[in-house]
Write a protein that holds these residues in place. Structure first.
Motif, mmCIF file in Angstrom:
data_model
loop_
_atom_site.group_PDB
_atom_site.id
_atom_site.type_symbol
_atom_site.label_atom_id
_atom_site.label_comp_id
_atom_site.label_asym_id
_atom_site.label_seq_id
_atom_site.Cartn_x
_atom_site.Cartn_y
_atom_site.Cartn_z
ATOM 1 N N PHE A 192 0.828 -1.208 0.000
ATOM 2 C CA PHE A 192 0.000 0.000 0.000
ATOM 3 C C PHE A 192 0.859 1.253 0.000
ATOM 4 C CE2 PHE A 192 -2.511 3.217 2.362
ATOM 5 C CZ PHE A 192 -3.598 3.323 1.496
ATOM 6 N N GLN A 193 1.849 1.309 0.867
ATOM 7 C CA GLN A 193 2.693 2.489 0.960
ATOM 8 C C GLN A 193 3.598 2.662 -0.263
ATOM 9 O OE1 GLN A 193 2.899 5.072 3.008
ATOM 10 N NE2 GLN A 193 1.156 4.401 4.229
ATOM 11 N N ALA A 194 3.941 1.571 -0.933
ATOM 12 C CA ALA A 194 4.744 1.671 -2.156
ATOM 13 C C ALA A 194 4.039 2.518 -3.200
ATOM 14 C CB ALA A 194 5.036 0.276 -2.713
ATOM 15 N N THR A 195 2.740 2.361 -3.301
ATOM 16 C CA THR A 195 1.997 3.096 -4.323
ATOM 17 C C THR A 195 1.981 4.593 -4.043
ATOM 18 O OG1 THR A 195 -0.131 2.744 -3.175
ATOM 19 C CG2 THR A 195 0.563 1.074 -4.768
ATOM 20 N N PHE A 196 2.070 4.986 -2.776
ATOM 21 C CA PHE A 196 2.156 6.403 -2.426
ATOM 22 C C PHE A 196 3.480 6.991 -2.911
ATOM 23 C CE2 PHE A 196 -1.508 5.467 -0.159
ATOM 24 C CZ PHE A 196 -2.001 6.546 0.561
ATOM 25 N N ALA A 197 4.558 6.257 -2.695
ATOM 26 C CA ALA A 197 5.866 6.724 -3.149
ATOM 27 C C ALA A 197 5.887 6.904 -4.659
ATOM 28 C CB ALA A 197 6.951 5.732 -2.713
ATOM 29 N N ILE A 198 5.284 5.973 -5.376
ATOM 30 C CA ILE A 198 5.273 6.022 -6.837
ATOM 31 C C ILE A 198 4.515 7.241 -7.343
ATOM 32 C CG2 ILE A 198 4.336 4.865 -8.891
ATOM 33 C CD1 ILE A 198 4.956 2.187 -7.403
ATOM 34 N N ILE A 199 3.302 7.462 -6.866
ATOM 35 C CA ILE A 199 2.494 8.567 -7.373
ATOM 36 C C ILE A 199 3.111 9.918 -7.010
ATOM 37 C CG2 ILE A 199 0.956 8.657 -5.366
ATOM 38 C CD1 ILE A 199 -0.151 9.227 -8.991
ATOM 39 N N THR A 200 3.769 10.009 -5.852
ATOM 40 C CA THR A 200 4.385 11.274 -5.452
ATOM 41 C C THR A 200 5.472 11.677 -6.432
ATOM 42 O OG1 THR A 200 3.947 10.769 -3.128
ATOM 43 C CG2 THR A 200 5.535 12.516 -3.583
ATOM 44 N N VAL A 201 6.330 10.739 -6.792
ATOM 45 C CA VAL A 201 7.386 11.031 -7.762
ATOM 46 C C VAL A 201 6.783 11.390 -9.114
ATOM 47 C CG1 VAL A 201 9.341 10.059 -9.023
ATOM 48 C CG2 VAL A 201 9.089 9.607 -6.583
ATOM 49 N N ALA A 202 5.794 10.630 -9.562
ATOM 50 C CA ALA A 202 5.185 10.889 -10.864
ATOM 51 C C ALA A 202 4.563 12.281 -10.935
ATOM 52 C CB ALA A 202 4.144 9.821 -11.177
ATOM 53 N N LEU A 203 3.994 12.760 -9.839
ATOM 54 C CA LEU A 203 3.370 14.080 -9.830
ATOM 55 C C LEU A 203 4.353 15.181 -10.207
ATOM 56 C CD1 LEU A 203 1.193 13.901 -6.576
ATOM 57 C CD2 LEU A 203 0.341 14.057 -8.920
ATOM 58 N N ILE A 204 5.590 15.056 -9.782
ATOM 59 C CA ILE A 204 6.592 16.100 -10.029
ATOM 60 C C ILE A 204 6.791 16.335 -11.511
ATOM 61 C CG2 ILE A 204 9.010 16.763 -9.658
ATOM 62 C CD1 ILE A 204 8.992 14.898 -7.197
ATOM 63 N N VAL A 262 1.611 21.881 -11.389
ATOM 64 C CA VAL A 262 1.874 21.089 -10.190
ATOM 65 C C VAL A 262 1.895 22.009 -8.968
ATOM 66 C CG1 VAL A 262 3.510 19.529 -9.068
ATOM 67 C CG2 VAL A 262 3.177 19.410 -11.545
ATOM 68 N N VAL A 263 2.443 23.200 -9.140
ATOM 69 C CA VAL A 263 2.504 24.158 -8.034
ATOM 70 C C VAL A 263 1.111 24.680 -7.712
ATOM 71 C CG1 VAL A 263 3.436 26.371 -7.252
ATOM 72 C CG2 VAL A 263 4.874 24.806 -8.584
ATOM 73 N N GLY A 264 0.409 25.147 -8.743
ATOM 74 C CA GLY A 264 -0.896 25.759 -8.536
ATOM 75 C C GLY A 264 -1.943 24.811 -7.985
ATOM 76 N N VAL A 265 -1.837 23.527 -8.305
ATOM 77 C CA VAL A 265 -2.829 22.552 -7.839
ATOM 78 C C VAL A 265 -2.327 21.772 -6.628
ATOM 79 C CG1 VAL A 265 -4.132 20.474 -8.452
ATOM 80 C CG2 VAL A 265 -3.935 22.363 -10.094
ATOM 81 N N HIS A 266 -1.148 21.167 -6.738
ATOM 82 C CA HIS A 266 -0.702 20.254 -5.678
ATOM 83 C C HIS A 266 -0.045 20.989 -4.506
ATOM 84 C CE1 HIS A 266 -1.711 16.540 -7.766
ATOM 85 N NE2 HIS A 266 -1.404 17.202 -8.866
ATOM 86 N N LEU A 267 0.829 21.940 -4.782
ATOM 87 C CA LEU A 267 1.452 22.671 -3.683
ATOM 88 C C LEU A 267 0.428 23.565 -2.991
ATOM 89 C CD1 LEU A 267 3.864 23.453 -1.981
ATOM 90 C CD2 LEU A 267 4.535 25.086 -3.759
ATOM 91 N N VAL A 268 -0.275 24.375 -3.765
ATOM 92 C CA VAL A 268 -1.256 25.288 -3.178
ATOM 93 C C VAL A 268 -2.409 24.503 -2.545
ATOM 94 C CG1 VAL A 268 -2.936 27.112 -3.674
ATOM 95 C CG2 VAL A 268 -0.653 27.195 -4.711
ATOM 96 N N GLY A 269 -2.925 23.503 -3.268
ATOM 97 C CA GLY A 269 -4.014 22.699 -2.729
ATOM 98 C C GLY A 269 -3.609 21.930 -1.487
ATOM 99 N N GLY A 270 -2.380 21.409 -1.482
ATOM 100 C CA GLY A 270 -1.891 20.679 -0.323
ATOM 101 C C GLY A 270 -1.733 21.567 0.889
#
Length: 424
Positions: free
Chosen positions: A113-125, A325-333
């Motif tokens: 389960f946690q592996a998939t979090f690591a994968i999507i985080t890198v892909a988002l960049i 990525v900044v406007g949606v993921h950084l700001v949204g996060g």
């Protein structure tokens, strides 16, 4: 005895989260120009391949050091540690072979389960550097960044036995800091390192395939139920609350985004609807188990409004974050993380009368933002100055699919030696 129901729940949720990365590939792929779609999608699939291997080899050993009894931990517990017993998942493997496990689910299910979090985080960049990055340089960056940034930050947030944020009392149920602020800050750093695309200006780069964008957003939303509800690790009431908030917040965010689009530009667009859904999903990620659905709807609506305005900041501030990525993921996060300081059940300002929770949320967001940005900038700058991170200008103008991968996303006909025969 082992709870087979919860084990099945965790494994199914893990599969849903893994499906998010191909969904992200479609979402990002539709947003770039037609001659860069393969390059964009390959960065997501490259993240699956590389991060999946590194997680098994040593990622889990770093992120969840001291996550149980009898571990062999070296390092600064709470900041950066490594459990040598989990290198190559040795300890989890031995547990998986055991005939009786007295737990809600085996640790190997949690590993997946946690592996998939690591994968999507890198892909988002990767969305921040679309249309201009070398694939090999991206893979080097991904491997180094996930090792020195994501794995330790995941420990701070998700390691409930020794992680810094858990001991501070920070609320981040499913990764607003570890995933979205983390990826958004790294995306900003890489956008600055690589510089602007050729011809960068508002309206100069239009999505080549809005149906891909909508398909990708739909897959992301589907997988996000695993992302949020699955973070409970059990099929119970909290998972149900997270599920409902994961429905309500992005639905409200679509309305907020489209309203602002209509007011600003006179039209509500399909890409805006998809982007609004993602903005709402980002904002609700840390908060999905700590808000009533009513407050979840308000969070989603406000996130849609805020992120719709935020995507224009790159033109005013002069950095080229290709796919926001900044406007949606950084700001949204950041927005979702701070929102908890006001509206989190029991501890938020409106319930407790105290700013304590807001302070904890702000410190957590700031620590991850600065840590990720600084290290991502250093790693990206080192790659750019050595092997080069950005493709040649002529390849960027022509479209990098052929130059980098030797393929075209859309082959509409094949050249043949024979004379074409007209069809009557």
């Amino acid at each position: 005895m082992l709870d087979q129901g919860n084990t099945a729940f965790v494994l199914i949720m893990a599969a849903l989260v893994l499906f998010m990365t191909p969904g992200l590939a479609f979402f990002y792929g539709g947003l770039v120009k037609a001659k860069s779609v393969i390059s964009m999608m390959m960065m997501s699939f490259g993240a699956i391949a590389l991060v999946g291997v590194l997680w098994v080899l040593y990622g889990y050993a770093i992120a969840f050091a001291n996550h149980g009894e009898g571990t062999n931990v070296a390092g600064i517990v709470g900041f950066f540690s490594i459990d040598w017993n989990q290198i190559g998942l040795g300890q989890a493997f031995e547990e998986a072979k055991a005939s009786t496990i007295n737990a809600a689910y085996p640790s190997m299910a949690f590993v997946g389960f946690q592996a998939t979090f690591a994968i999507i985080t890198v892909a988002l960049i990767s969305g921040a550097i679309a249309d201009r990055a070398k694939f090999g340089a991206w893979m080097i960056f991904a491997g180094v960044w996930v090792t020195v940034v994501y794995f330790p930050v995941a420990s701070w947030v998700f390691n409930l036995t020794s992680g810094m944020f858990a001991t501070w009392g920070v609320i981040d149920f499913a990764g607003g800091t570890a995933v979205h602020i983390n990826a958004g800050a790294a995306g900003l750093a890489l956008a600055l390192v690589l510089g602007k695309r050729v011809g960068f200006a508002k309206g100069a780069h239009k999505p080549h395939n809005p149906p891909f964008v909508l398909l990708g957003a739909a897959i992301l939303w589907f997988g996000w139920f695993g992302f949020n509800a699955g973070s409970e690790g059990a099929a119970d009431g909290i998972a149900s609350l997270a599920w409902v908030n994961t429905l309500a917040a992005p639905a409200a965010a679509i309305l907020g985004w489209l309203l602002i689009e209509k007011i600003k530009d006179g039209k509500a667009t399909s890409v805006g609807a998809a982007s609004g859904a993602v903005a709402g999903l980002v904002a609700i990620t840390p908060a999905c188990a700590a808000l009533t659905p009513g407050w979840g709807i308000l969070l989603g609506f406000l996130a849609g409004v805020v992120c719709c305005f935020a995507i224009d900041w790159k033109y005013r501030l002069g950095f080229d974050d290709s796919l926001d990525v900044v406007g949606v993921h950084l700001v949204g996060g950041v927005f979702g993380t701070l929102y908890l300081g006001f509206f989190a059940d029991t501890t938020g300002l409106i319930y407790s009368g105290s700013f304590a929770q807001l302070g904890k949320q702000a410190v957590a967001a700031g620590v991850v933002l600065v840590y990720s940005f600084v290290l991502a900038f250093v790693i990206g700058f080192a790659i750019e100055k050595t092997i080069g991170f950005r493709v040649k200008t002529e390849d960027e103008v022509a479209g990098i699919d052929t130059a980098v991968h030797g393929e075209e996303g859309y082959v509409l006909y094949e050249e043949r030696d024979e004379t074409p025969v007209s069809v009557r």
